[in-house]
Write a protein that holds these residues in place. Structure first.
Motif, PDB file in Angstrom:
ATOM      1  N   MET A  69      53.138   4.541 -18.231  1.00  0.00           N
ATOM      2  CA  MET A  69      51.810   4.915 -19.060  1.00  0.00           C
ATOM      3  C   MET A  69      52.137   5.163 -20.579  1.00  0.00           C
ATOM      4  O   MET A  69      51.102   5.028 -21.308  1.00  0.00           O
ATOM      5  CB  MET A  69      51.238   6.241 -18.752  1.00  0.00           C
ATOM      6  N   GLY A  70      53.309   5.143 -20.919  1.00  0.00           N
ATOM      7  CA  GLY A  70      53.652   5.458 -22.285  1.00  0.00           C
ATOM      8  C   GLY A  70      53.314   6.593 -22.915  1.00  0.00           C
ATOM      9  O   GLY A  70      52.856   7.594 -22.219  1.00  0.00           O
ATOM     10  N   GLU A  71      54.167   6.924 -24.106  1.00  0.00           N
ATOM     11  CA  GLU A  71      54.255   8.312 -24.476  1.00  0.00           C
ATOM     12  C   GLU A  71      53.156   8.945 -24.976  1.00  0.00           C
ATOM     13  O   GLU A  71      52.689  10.155 -25.065  1.00  0.00           O
ATOM     14  CB  GLU A  71      55.303   8.393 -25.604  1.00  0.00           C
ATOM     15  N   GLY A  72      52.063   8.045 -25.420  1.00  0.00           N
ATOM     16  CA  GLY A  72      50.737   8.438 -26.001  1.00  0.00           C
ATOM     17  C   GLY A  72      50.031   9.191 -24.808  1.00  0.00           C
ATOM     18  O   GLY A  72      49.248  10.282 -24.756  1.00  0.00           O
ATOM     19  N   LEU A  73      49.854   8.327 -23.778  1.00  0.00           N
ATOM     20  CA  LEU A  73      49.269   9.069 -22.623  1.00  0.00           C
ATOM     21  C   LEU A  73      49.890  10.251 -21.974  1.00  0.00           C
ATOM     22  O   LEU A  73      49.047  11.063 -21.543  1.00  0.00           O
ATOM     23  CB  LEU A  73      48.709   8.026 -21.638  1.00  0.00           C
ATOM     24  N   ALA A  88      53.036  25.687 -18.992  1.00  0.00           N
ATOM     25  CA  ALA A  88      53.831  24.924 -17.908  1.00  0.00           C
ATOM     26  C   ALA A  88      53.836  23.472 -18.459  1.00  0.00           C
ATOM     27  O   ALA A  88      54.849  22.735 -18.427  1.00  0.00           O
ATOM     28  CB  ALA A  88      52.649  24.918 -17.128  1.00  0.00           C
ATOM     29  N   ALA A  89      52.797  23.207 -19.593  1.00  0.00           N
ATOM     30  CA  ALA A  89      52.766  21.742 -19.896  1.00  0.00           C
ATOM     31  C   ALA A  89      54.179  21.466 -20.793  1.00  0.00           C
ATOM     32  O   ALA A  89      54.574  20.197 -21.026  1.00  0.00           O
ATOM     33  CB  ALA A  89      51.523  21.584 -20.688  1.00  0.00           C
ATOM     34  N   ASP A  90      54.539  22.499 -21.459  1.00  0.00           N
ATOM     35  CA  ASP A  90      55.977  22.187 -22.234  1.00  0.00           C
ATOM     36  C   ASP A  90      57.114  21.944 -21.283  1.00  0.00           C
ATOM     37  O   ASP A  90      58.106  21.625 -21.828  1.00  0.00           O
ATOM     38  CB  ASP A  90      56.103  23.634 -22.935  1.00  0.00           C
ATOM     39  N   ASN A  91      57.041  22.098 -19.976  1.00  0.00           N
ATOM     40  CA  ASN A  91      58.175  21.768 -19.123  1.00  0.00           C
ATOM     41  C   ASN A  91      57.856  20.824 -18.026  1.00  0.00           C
ATOM     42  O   ASN A  91      58.288  20.708 -16.998  1.00  0.00           O
ATOM     43  CB  ASN A  91      58.366  23.225 -18.486  1.00  0.00           C
ATOM     44  N   ILE A  92      56.747  19.908 -18.439  1.00  0.00           N
ATOM     45  CA  ILE A  92      56.632  18.433 -17.595  1.00  0.00           C
ATOM     46  C   ILE A  92      57.402  17.527 -18.129  1.00  0.00           C
ATOM     47  O   ILE A  92      57.536  17.309 -19.380  1.00  0.00           O
ATOM     48  CB  ILE A  92      55.170  18.418 -17.731  1.00  0.00           C
ATOM     49  N   ILE A  93      58.016  17.093 -17.151  1.00  0.00           N
ATOM     50  CA  ILE A  93      58.914  15.751 -17.690  1.00  0.00           C
ATOM     51  C   ILE A  93      58.710  14.445 -17.207  1.00  0.00           C
ATOM     52  O   ILE A  93      59.304  13.469 -17.679  1.00  0.00           O
ATOM     53  CB  ILE A  93      60.554  15.964 -17.384  1.00  0.00           C
ATOM     54  N   ASP A  94      57.532  14.373 -16.297  1.00  0.00           N
ATOM     55  CA  ASP A  94      57.240  13.030 -15.842  1.00  0.00           C
ATOM     56  C   ASP A  94      56.022  13.322 -15.130  1.00  0.00           C
ATOM     57  O   ASP A  94      55.778  14.350 -14.782  1.00  0.00           O
ATOM     58  CB  ASP A  94      58.176  12.303 -14.818  1.00  0.00           C
ATOM     59  N   ALA A  95      55.194  12.064 -14.696  1.00  0.00           N
ATOM     60  CA  ALA A  95      53.884  12.133 -14.060  1.00  0.00           C
ATOM     61  C   ALA A  95      53.526  10.891 -13.408  1.00  0.00           C
ATOM     62  O   ALA A  95      54.070   9.995 -13.854  1.00  0.00           O
ATOM     63  CB  ALA A  95      52.949  12.816 -14.967  1.00  0.00           C
TER      64      ALA A  95
END
Length: 549
Positions: free
Chosen positions: A220-224, A198-205
């Motif tokens: 939030m930036g790419e790190g978070l 599922a996490a491989d297919n998350i594109i925003d949050a």
């Protein structure tokens, strides 16, 4: 360290006593409620979703999402209050005020945390239950969905299928699991070999951070954003929602479940599966469920070969005839159905249940249970399997679930997300034991621990890896709220391997004061220079990871 923890504990006890004896004349209670009110809008006061033990709804709300009855006893620590936010500002107010008043916050979506960490604590705490944060918005033009953290997997699958017969999403099997915890811990199910986690297919949050700000991916930036896709969201903030990428599913899929006992060559079948389960066509997922069945002298081990194929029955029959003829799959074993019907097939609901069960949050049977997990990188010999069967026959309700990897899982680098268990893993084992009598808890838990210990020679090493969403507190825990990175490595590297360091660095950047803390939360790491870890094996085959600065 010891005086600091003792002072913190004494302060927490004092706060607990004050709140438990609270009335409107208690300044501390008044200040907490005032803080919550000031930070939420007047058109939707947070006090309407704030429940203390004196509220009639408190006990119902507390029990409603508890899935492991080990954490539903009179001795289980109870929250000072439960907040069930209805809008984002309620979440922001809760974070701001719990931080201000030094209250631990436990974030619950579906309540499936195996160790109850989303609704228990040894320190005074408040539960933020996201049960009402459950909106789902499907956008077929973008092939995407915005899904709130409090929605369940069943609700998500239902809403996708409601809009399209050829779209789905690769997440877990149990329909009552909450999206927030499942996605942020990785999340895999029957389509992991085709589409990954599922996490491989998350594109925003969207996440509420320690300062109460709502941040999307850009803010939030790419790190978070990297960290909350497999490293667990509750260490970094409160996940409000995820934007996910839909995947293609055929209009017709095929399922089958074939049962074989020891007397029907189950050992040889499981042994062969180890060599081919990760190498099948990526549209084919065959997991194995091991159980003890029968009574008395007729008690034996049963292996269930439980499968989803993204295609028609004639196609899977051809694949199986070529690659796994020993299982003797026949057309009568196969059932063709829609993808959403396959969700119900795997869900554990009784035969004849309708799809509405997925959106009605129909509860499933609850029990006391304990679980652990391992990753297997070399096939076990038949003699080792036979030993496992003996151990299982010692226990009343043992369950072993073997989930195959390979396919898409082997194509994604270990460092792409915090979840590192990719190429080189044949399958994951989940060990699970259930029981009904609370008085026998320790006996059952000790059985599972012995089995886990016996499996040491056959599973991944240095570190011995485990799956974060199959939470196991036996791997280690943060003592108090001030555990260091070096101390947390005991359990953290087992879940995240080398990615644990990067998670801790992100934690130090976004929550340096470690407000979002619990027994297995990511600790903050502040580096003056580069660090790395080395793996050392001693003469007793015990594996240790040491930080080297």
């Amino acid at each position: 360290m010891e005086p600091k923890i003792t002072h913190q504990l004494l302060s927490s006890i004092s706060l607990l006593l004050l709140l438990l004896s609270s009335s409107h004349s208690n300044p501390l209670y008044d200040n907490l409620v005032q803080c919550l009110s000031q930070n939420s809008p007047s058109f939707s006061p947070i006090t309407s979703v704030f429940y203390t033990p004196s509220n009639d709804s408190y006990s119902f709300l507390l029990q409603s999402s508890i899935q492991n009855l080990r954490f539903s006893t009179p001795k289980t620590p109870k929250p000072l209050a439960i907040i069930t936010p209805e809008i984002d500002s309620h979440v922001q107010a809760t974070v701001i005020c719990c931080r201000k008043h030094q209250l631990q916050l436990r974030i619950r979506s579906g309540g499936h945390d195996y160790e109850g960490l989303s609704y228990t604590s040894s320190f005074p705490f408040i539960i933020l239950d996201l049960v009402h944060i459950k909106s789902i918005s499907v956008n077929l033009e973008e092939n995407s969905v915005w899904v709130d953290a409090g929605a369940t997997l069943g609700e998500l699958y239902y809403r996708i299928a409601e809009r399209s017969p050829v779209h789905g999403f690769p997440a877990g099997i149990c329909p009552t699991v909450g999206v927030g915890g499942h996605f942020s811990g990785g999340g895999f199910g029957t389509m992991l070999r085709k589409y990954g986690l599922a996490a491989d297919n998350i594109i925003d949050a969207y996440i509420v951070d320690v300062d109460g700000r709502i941040l999307n991916r850009e803010l939030m930036g790419e790190g978070l954003f990297w960290a909350i896709r497999g490293g667990g969201g509750a260490s970094f903030g409160v996940i409000l929602s995820f934007k996910i990428k839909l995947v293609y599913v055929p209009t017709t899929v095929t399922v089958f479940s074939i049962h074989r006992t020891l007397e029907e060559d189950a050992t040889k079948l499981v042994h062969k599966w180890q060599y081919i389960g990760d190498k099948f066509d990526e549209n084919l997922f065959i997991r194995i469920i091991i159980e003890a069945v029968g009574e008395g002298t007729n008690r034996t081990i049963q292996a269930t070969f439980n499968s989803l194929f993204l295609g028609r029955a004639n196609q899977v029959l051809k694949i199986m005839k070529e690659s796994y003829p020993e299982l003797s799959l026949q057309r009568k074993h196969c059932t063709e159905m829609s993808w959403i019907e396959s969700v119900l097939y795997f869900s554990g609901y009784p035969k004849g249940e309708t799809l509405d069960a997925l959106i009605n949050r129909k509860p499933q049977p609850k029990s006391l249970f304990k679980a652990a997990s391992d990753f297997v990188q070399e096939p076990l010999p038949e003699t080792a399997l036979e030993e496992i069967w003996k151990w299982c026959l010692e226990e009343e309700k043992p369950i072993l679930i073997l989930d195959p990897y390979g396919g898409r899982m082997s194509q994604i680098p270990e460092s792409a997300l915090p979840f590192p268990h990719r190429k080189g893993n044949l399958y994951n084992i989940q060990y699970l034991v259930k029981w009904e009598d609370e008085n026998t808890t320790e006996n059952h838990m000790n059985w599972l621990r012995r089995v886990h210990e016996h499996m040491t020679p056959y599973v991944s090493q240095c570190p011995r890896a485990a799956y974060f969403n199959y939470r196991d507190i036996d791997l280690g825990r943060n003592e108090g709220m001030n555990s260091t990175y070096s101390e947390a490595m005991v359990w953290g590297t087992k879940y995240f391997k080398q990615n644990f360091r990067r998670l801790a660095v992100v934690k130090g950047e976004v929550d340096p004061g470690n407000f979002f803390t619990y027994e297995q939360s990511i600790p903050p790491l502040f580096l003056d220079g580069e660090s790395r870890e080395i793996c050392v094996e001693n003469k007793n085959k015990n594996l240790f990871l040491f930080p080297v600065l």
